[in-house]
Design an enzyme around this catalytic site. Sequence first.
Site, short mmCIF file in Angstrom:
data_model
loop_
_atom_site.label_atom_id
_atom_site.label_comp_id
_atom_site.label_asym_id
_atom_site.label_seq_id
_atom_site.Cartn_x
_atom_site.Cartn_y
_atom_site.Cartn_z
N GLY A 72 34.57 6.23 -47.45
CA GLY A 72 33.18 5.92 -47.22
C GLY A 72 32.44 7.08 -47.59
O GLY A 72 31.49 6.78 -47.99
N ASN A 152 26.92 1.66 -37.31
CA ASN A 152 27.98 1.81 -36.70
C ASN A 152 27.90 2.16 -35.02
O ASN A 152 28.79 1.80 -34.50
CB ASN A 152 28.68 3.06 -37.25
CG ASN A 152 27.72 4.15 -37.47
OD1 ASN A 152 26.62 4.30 -38.01
ND2 ASN A 152 28.01 5.47 -36.97
N GLN A 180 30.43 -0.66 -42.20
CA GLN A 180 30.63 -1.58 -41.13
C GLN A 180 30.64 -3.03 -41.45
O GLN A 180 31.04 -3.61 -40.62
CB GLN A 180 29.54 -1.22 -40.08
CG GLN A 180 29.56 0.11 -39.43
CD GLN A 180 31.06 0.50 -38.48
OE1 GLN A 180 31.60 -0.72 -38.09
NE2 GLN A 180 31.56 1.76 -38.43
N CYS A 326 31.26 11.26 -34.62
CA CYS A 326 30.91 12.42 -35.32
C CYS A 326 30.07 13.42 -34.29
O CYS A 326 29.89 14.77 -34.57
CB CYS A 326 30.18 12.40 -36.52
SG CYS A 326 30.87 10.94 -37.68
C1 PLP Z 1 33.02 5.24 -40.87
C2 PLP Z 1 31.90 5.24 -41.50
C3 PLP Z 1 31.58 6.24 -42.98
C4 PLP Z 1 32.50 7.14 -43.18
O1 PLP Z 1 33.26 6.42 -43.74
P1 PLP Z 1 34.90 7.41 -43.97
O2 PLP Z 1 35.89 6.65 -44.38
O3 PLP Z 1 35.31 7.85 -42.54
O4 PLP Z 1 34.30 8.52 -44.93
C5 PLP Z 1 30.19 6.07 -43.24
N1 PLP Z 1 29.23 5.13 -42.96
C6 PLP Z 1 29.49 4.20 -41.70
C7 PLP Z 1 28.41 3.37 -41.52
C8 PLP Z 1 30.59 4.36 -41.16
O5 PLP Z 1 30.91 3.57 -40.07
#
Ligand code: PLP
Length: 393
Positions: A72, A152, A180, A326
């Site tokens: 993501g 998220n 999400q 994070c």
């Molecule tokens: C988890 C998440 C990401 C990051 O995705 P990764 O696969 O961990 O790099 C970005 N945006 C949202 C809204 C997320 O929940």
Amino acid sequence: MKKIIYMDHAATTYTKPEVVKEMMPYFTEYYGNPSSIYSFSRESKKAIDIARERVAGAINADASEIYFTGGGSEADNWAIKGIAFAHKDKGNHIITTSIEHHAVLHACEFLKKQGFEITYLPVDDNGMVRLEDLKNAITDKTILVTIMFANNEIGTIQPIKEIGKLCRERNIIFHTDAVQAVGHIPVDVKEMNIDLLSMAAHKFYGPKGVGALYIRKGIKIDNLIHGGAQERNRRAGTENISGIVGLGKAIDMAVKNMDANSKRISKLRDKLIDGLLKIPHTILNGAIGENRLPGNVNVCFRFIEGESILLLLDMNGICASSGSACTSGSLDPSHVLLAIGLPHEIAHGSLRLTLGDETTEDEVDYVLEVVPKIVQRLRDMSPLWDDYLKKGE
Ligand SMILES: *Cc1c(COP(=O)(O)O)cnc(C)c1O
């Protein structure tokens, strides 16, 4: 391993056994590099094509509009930087929101250092962007609007269709971080006028480290990863074939079972919310009902610290989160909770529980038995609670 109660599905999910099963042959049997000439590598190429069709089908895109990424964050970075650099002669203004994931916020901060101007739209106390604010923020220098599909932390679902319509009318490119949303709620890039969309397999029972960016046909974008000619010259690097196969299978399963799963999970969510709100001085963060992700619960308990709640939950075998993954490790409260207007001291007492396909009602009942005791125990030790009892508000 002792049995755990996993209520952190917004951070990541397990990979479903059916998904792992489809991935396995691409490690040991069909490991050919899809770019190779010999017929052995055709199996890997075919598997990628099938996955691309599945991902496209899940969001009503064409397979030629799907590009696989390393997750993501990469999809978000590519969309934002790629559009900014490809359209910088038209303007240098980007609009986003104050509640985005750090993959979006930090990409925007990077661009700011390169001379771009960023507008962070505020949100209301449910975490919703107001269309009026977006309209007012658009200038003739605006080249990109990037607004997340669903948050998220607090689970708020944005009016994406209306945002998309507005951007299309104003001829501004619209990206949405749908990490999400995909696999959990309906996503239709055509109906919603979405130009770019990010997703990640590990948020819907696929493997980690693989995702996709949808880029609408005709959208001009610079590359983020330079190198070989993979992904039609747009994303270099030997394909993560097994990961891509896993993404395809996971999205297929998620979409097929979406209605039943979201109905069941949102019922558990509402039971959990109702139970937690019985604890005195507890506030629900985020929207209620259909503007909330089916699996998201986020509350603040006044007078105590989210981090301490997490430690005591962990001692009871419950995996949860406070703010986003994070930010844990830092003492700053979540930027999302501050953006919905919570004062620092209340935002510090937040707890996020995110439910998933394997969550049972028994687990919800157990959490509802444990949390009130933990909250009371922490309040008994809290000087803020002591003050409150002595003085009242
Ligand atoms: C988890 C998440 C990401 C990051 O995705 P990764 O696969 O961990 O790099 C970005 N945006 C949202 C809204 C997320 O929940």
